[in-house]
Design a protein around this motif. Sequence first.
Motif, PDB file in Angstrom:
ATOM      1  N   ALA A 139      12.780   1.117   0.187  1.00  0.00           N
ATOM      2  CA  ALA A 139      12.089   2.401   0.085  1.00  0.00           C
ATOM      3  C   ALA A 139      13.093   3.540  -0.081  1.00  0.00           C
ATOM      4  O   ALA A 139      12.868   4.474  -0.855  1.00  0.00           O
ATOM      5  CB  ALA A 139      11.217   2.626   1.315  1.00  0.00           C
ATOM      6  N   LYS A 140      14.223   3.459   0.639  1.00  0.00           N
ATOM      7  CA  LYS A 140      15.250   4.483   0.517  1.00  0.00           C
ATOM      8  C   LYS A 140      15.796   4.514  -0.907  1.00  0.00           C
ATOM      9  O   LYS A 140      15.985   5.589  -1.488  1.00  0.00           O
ATOM     10  CB  LYS A 140      16.384   4.243   1.509  1.00  0.00           C
ATOM     11  N   ALA A 141      16.047   3.352  -1.470  1.00  0.00           N
ATOM     12  CA  ALA A 141      16.546   3.281  -2.844  1.00  0.00           C
ATOM     13  C   ALA A 141      15.530   3.884  -3.812  1.00  0.00           C
ATOM     14  O   ALA A 141      15.904   4.601  -4.757  1.00  0.00           O
ATOM     15  CB  ALA A 141      16.859   1.843  -3.218  1.00  0.00           C
ATOM     16  N   ASN A 169      11.766   9.211   2.977  1.00  0.00           N
ATOM     17  CA  ASN A 169      12.297   8.157   3.842  1.00  0.00           C
ATOM     18  C   ASN A 169      11.509   8.052   5.144  1.00  0.00           C
ATOM     19  O   ASN A 169      11.278   6.945   5.642  1.00  0.00           O
ATOM     20  CB  ASN A 169      13.780   8.407   4.125  1.00  0.00           C
ATOM     21  N   ALA A 170      11.072   9.175   5.695  1.00  0.00           N
ATOM     22  CA  ALA A 170      10.270   9.147   6.923  1.00  0.00           C
ATOM     23  C   ALA A 170       8.925   8.483   6.678  1.00  0.00           C
ATOM     24  O   ALA A 170       8.454   7.696   7.505  1.00  0.00           O
ATOM     25  CB  ALA A 170      10.077  10.557   7.463  1.00  0.00           C
ATOM     26  N   ASP A 171       8.312   8.769   5.543  1.00  0.00           N
ATOM     27  CA  ASP A 171       7.030   8.151   5.204  1.00  0.00           C
ATOM     28  C   ASP A 171       7.189   6.640   5.079  1.00  0.00           C
ATOM     29  O   ASP A 171       6.348   5.863   5.561  1.00  0.00           O
ATOM     30  CB  ASP A 171       6.473   8.724   3.896  1.00  0.00           C
ATOM     31  N   ALA A 172       8.247   6.213   4.455  1.00  0.00           N
ATOM     32  CA  ALA A 172       8.483   4.776   4.254  1.00  0.00           C
ATOM     33  C   ALA A 172       8.783   4.071   5.568  1.00  0.00           C
ATOM     34  O   ALA A 172       8.352   2.942   5.788  1.00  0.00           O
ATOM     35  CB  ALA A 172       9.621   4.558   3.274  1.00  0.00           C
ATOM     36  N   PHE A 222       0.850  -1.188   0.000  1.00  0.00           N
ATOM     37  CA  PHE A 222       0.000   0.000   0.000  1.00  0.00           C
ATOM     38  C   PHE A 222       0.880   1.229   0.000  1.00  0.00           C
ATOM     39  O   PHE A 222       1.905   1.269   0.656  1.00  0.00           O
ATOM     40  CB  PHE A 222      -0.884   0.026   1.253  1.00  0.00           C
ATOM     41  N   ALA A 223       0.460   2.261  -0.729  1.00  0.00           N
ATOM     42  CA  ALA A 223       1.242   3.484  -0.799  1.00  0.00           C
ATOM     43  C   ALA A 223       1.347   4.157   0.574  1.00  0.00           C
ATOM     44  O   ALA A 223       2.351   4.759   0.884  1.00  0.00           O
ATOM     45  CB  ALA A 223       0.619   4.441  -1.801  1.00  0.00           C
ATOM     46  N   ASP A 224       0.296   4.061   1.384  1.00  0.00           N
ATOM     47  CA  ASP A 224       0.289   4.733   2.674  1.00  0.00           C
ATOM     48  C   ASP A 224       0.807   3.851   3.808  1.00  0.00           C
ATOM     49  O   ASP A 224       0.946   4.329   4.924  1.00  0.00           O
ATOM     50  CB  ASP A 224      -1.134   5.206   3.015  1.00  0.00           C
ATOM     51  N   ALA A 225       1.071   2.589   3.549  1.00  0.00           N
ATOM     52  CA  ALA A 225       1.496   1.683   4.613  1.00  0.00           C
ATOM     53  C   ALA A 225       2.994   1.813   4.846  1.00  0.00           C
ATOM     54  O   ALA A 225       3.776   1.752   3.922  1.00  0.00           O
ATOM     55  CB  ALA A 225       1.148   0.251   4.250  1.00  0.00           C
TER      56      ALA A 225
END
Length: 83
Positions: free
Chosen positions: A51-53, A77-80, A21-24
Amino acid sequence: MTKTIALALALALAGAPTLAFADASCPAQAADKKLAGAAKDSFVKKCVADAKAACDKAAADKKLAGAAKDSFLKKCNADAAGS
């Protein structure tokens, strides 16, 4: 919302199948998968790295530099990571 969709697309194209999910966030995904202990830690570590990559690639694709790039990467990065 547009950034979330763009991030989800970038992650899908970057080969990050762990982000369903984009928000997960990564910890939320680990909880959804009912992971615990070392398996959870390993999953979250790989998820955050993927996610960082994807964030780095998205910043490069947008041709961001300087403060704009730093700000974008910090938020992405914080969102991920789920922070």
